[in-house]
Structures are given as structure tokens and as C-alpha cells.
Enzyme design. Structure first.
Site, PDB file in Angstrom:
ATOM      1  CG  ASN A 220       2.410   1.006 -13.739  1.00  0.00           C
ATOM      2  OD1 ASN A 220       2.343   1.502 -14.859  1.00  0.00           O
ATOM      3  ND2 ASN A 220       1.325   0.563 -13.101  1.00  0.00           N
TER       4      ASN A 220
ATOM      5  CB  SER B 182       6.843  10.395 -15.722  1.00  0.00           C
ATOM      6  OG  SER B 182       6.408  11.725 -15.550  1.00  0.00           O
TER       7      SER B 182
ATOM      8  CE  LYS C  48      17.649   4.279   3.444  1.00  0.00           C
ATOM      9  NZ  LYS C  48      17.312   4.753   4.775  1.00  0.00           N
TER      10      LYS C  48
ATOM     11  CE1 TYR D 114      -1.343  11.010 -12.560  1.00  0.00           C
ATOM     12  CE2 TYR D 114      -1.265  12.405 -14.524  1.00  0.00           C
ATOM     13  CZ  TYR D 114      -1.167  11.157 -13.930  1.00  0.00           C
ATOM     14  OH  TYR D 114      -0.892  10.056 -14.706  1.00  0.00           O
TER      15      TYR D 114
ATOM     16  CE  LYS E 215       2.135   9.816 -12.798  1.00  0.00           C
ATOM     17  NZ  LYS E 215       2.729   8.468 -12.632  1.00  0.00           N
TER      18      LYS E 215
ATOM     19  CG  ASP F  30      -1.855   1.192   1.269  1.00  0.00           C
ATOM     20  OD1 ASP F  30      -1.749   2.070   0.381  1.00  0.00           O
ATOM     21  OD2 ASP F  30      -2.681   1.258   2.198  1.00  0.00           O
TER      22      ASP F  30
END
Length: 331
Positions: A115, A168, A146, A202, A206, A88
Site C-alpha cells: 500500500n 495502484s 522476493k 507518480y 503506479k 523504510d
């Protein structure tokens, strides 16, 4: 003996066509793909890769839907080795738990494909106090990369440098650019433009994808390769949500009936949309182009905005993200 020339990929190329053409590159590779609901770009990416790869780990926040994706891939690709991992991205605790489970497996990862995105078109704050779009698209992918970075490094060889792919969007160029101030990046004020117009947020999320890939490529030179991309304009589930439709209609993306507007752009199928992701993950012609931005399966840095091409912005975003998460990411 020289290797056969690779085909030219373009707008109409499908993810499966790329996978088949690069089958030798995919063979034995282990890939993690986030956001893999059936019918979406991540699912099609995972399905196409599973045809030739060693292992595909798919993630999603809903265990039942995730299992449906596993079953659909296995049905489409008999014998495919697919593994589900609940993740999540709106919860840093979930990211840490998933990373811990992934790290328990000794299997190395050759590629991570980020994605997933929040396409709800509804303003929300996560349990960690972060605006959800930026959390899902950037903060959590940054942290996940990381935490499982050693898994990537473990796949390195004389013939392979691990890759990280950030999906993106052209939306990164459809606005004023990302606000690289800490309060705005983390959680814009309720009366801010990013909250009043969630497409603007958004756009920022992106943009963060592109900048993250740029800085990861710079910091990881010799260890890792990173790429960002615009998959194309595709009529996915995100455009079918009631909350998204009015904004998309006002921009001319959708018609009055909520269907794709052919006058806005030339639309891609989901199969075509996933192709550039598979290229970014495996095409050897990108070996010396780490940090590149791809469109229609090829390098298209000229379509990256000045803000998203600025290495100073990429470095600033990295440091701000570390501050938001409260920990450093040292490669």
C-alpha cells in the site's frame, strides 16, 4: 450445504463491510500491510482486516508513528493481534533487514498488501541511487516480495492460494505510460519530464504496480495470485502536503483553497477507499482472475491502459527491475 451468496460490493462499500462479509475468508489469515500511518488507506485496510484475521503485520519507516497505529488498531478492535515491523522502503538495506526479521518468525503469511507510496511530491534520490517514488512504490516492494516469498508459499493449502495486492491508482492511466528504459526507470535525468513534473513520475510508479501484478500473476500461476487496484480518489494526507497542492490545483483536483474539488470527481472516504484492497486480498470471486485490475471492488480490466495490459511490458519491467536490484526473482 451451499455457502450463502456474497453481497455485491461497489463504490460506496467500506473496508469494514467487506471484512465483515468475508469474515470466514479472513479467519486465521495472516496479513502484512505496508504504509499504515493513522488516517491513511493502509491503516484503514489493516484495521478492517484485523477485525477478523489471525495476525496483521503493519509496517512504516517511523517507529513512533508505527506504534501509534498499533495502539489505534488495538483500541478500535479489542483483542486484535497486531505486530509492528519497521520498514523504510527508500532503503534496500532496510528492506533486507525487515525481511530477515519477518522470516525469523515461523508464522506463514497469507497476504501481502503493498500500500505504501512516496507522496512527498519532491524529487529525491535514495541512498541506493534510485529515484524515490519508483523505489518506494516498486523496487522495494518487488524485493520485499522476493525475500519473504517462502512465507507466502508456506500458507498455501487445498483451500487457499496466497495473494499479493498492489495498491495502484487511476493515475496509472493519466499519462503517456511508463518509460521502460533502464536509465529512466531507475533515475530519470534532471531535465526529464518525470523530474520536471513529479505527477508524471507518480503515474509511472503506479503503472509499475499494475505491470508487477500482471507479471507476478503469470509467473506465479498455481502458487500465488496477484491483483492491482485503484482505491478511488480520496482526500488523504498526501494531498494536504504543501509540495503537492499546486500541482493538484493546476489539474483541478483541488480548489484554490486546497480542498477537494467536487467537480473533478466523486470523492471517496478513506473507509470506502480501503474497501477494494480488502476485496483484492480475500474475495473468493477473484480466485480465477489473478492479474486483474480492480476499481470499486470489482474487476475492471477495461480501465487498465493498453501499456499496462501488455504482457511484454510486464515481462520487460520485471527483467529491468532485476537488473536494477542486481538479483533475480525466480518463483
Amino acid at each position: 450445504m451451499s455457502s450463502p451468496a456474497l453481497p455485491t460490493f461497489g463504490f460506496s462499500t467500506t473496508a469494514e463491510e467487506v471484512s465483515d462479509a468475508l469474515a470466514g475468508e479472513l479467519a486465521g489469515k495472516n496479513v502484512l500491510v505496508t504504509g499504515t500511518s493513522v488516517g491513511g488507506l493502509g491503516y484503514e485496510t489493516a484495521r478492517a482486516i484485523a477485525k477478523h484475521a489471525g495476525l496483521v503485520v503493519i509496517t512504516g519507516h517511523n517507529a513512533e508513528r508505527l506504534q501509534l497505529s498499533v495502539e489505534a488498531i488495538r483500541k478500535a478492535v479489542p483483542g486484535a493481534k497486531v505486530q509492528a515491523q519497521v520498514l523504510d522502503l527508500s532503503s534496500l538495506a532496510s528492506v533486507r533487514k525487515a525481511a530477515e526479521e519477518i522470516n525469523k518468525d515461523v508464522t506463514p503469511l497469507h497476504v501481502i498488501v503493498h500500500n505504501a507510496a512516496d507522496t512527498s511530491s519532491v524529487y529525491a534520490v535514495t541512498v541506493d541511487g534510485h529515484e524515490r517514488q519508483m523505489a518506494v512504490a516498486h523496487f522495494s516492494p518487488f524485493l520485499l516480495t522476493k525475500l519473504i516469498f517462502p512465507k507466502l508459499l508456506a500458507s498455501a493449502s487445498d483451500s487457499w492460494v496466497p495473494r499479493v495486492v498492489l495498491v495502484s491508482s487511476k493515475a496509472s492511466s493519466m499519462g503517456p505510460g511508463i518509460d521502460l528504459s533502464l536509465p529512466s526507470l531507475n533515475n530519470p535525468a534532471p531535465d526529464s519530464p518525470q523530474v520536471k513534473n513529479l505527477f508524471l513520475r507518480y503515474h509511472e510508479a503506479k503503472s509499475a504496480n499494475v505491470l508487477f501484478a500482471l507479471e507476478l500473476a503469470k509467473r506465479g500461476v498455481g502458487k500465488i495470485r496477484a491483483y492491482s487496484l485503484h482505491p478511488g480518489t480520496i482526500y488523504t494526507n498526501g494531498l494536504k502536503k504543501d509540495a503537492a497542492i499546486p500541482a493538484m490545483q493546476s489539474m483541478g483536483v483541488l480548489k484554490e483553497d486546497g480542498q477537494p474539488n467536487p467537480e473533478f470527481t466523486t470523492w471517496k472516504t478513506i473507509e470506502q477507499g480501503a474497501a477494494t484492497t480488502v476485496v483484492a486480498a480475500f474475495d473468493p470471486r477473484l480466485n480465477d482472475k489473478s492479474g486483474a485490475y480492480l476499481v470499486d471492488c470489482v474487476e475492471a480490466n477495461d480501465q487498465r491502459t493498453d501499456i499496462c495490459s501488455d504482457s511484454a511490458n510486464a515481462e520487460k519491467l520485471w527483467k529491468l527491475t532485476e537488473e536494477v536490484l542486481g538479483e533475480e526473482f525466480v518463483l
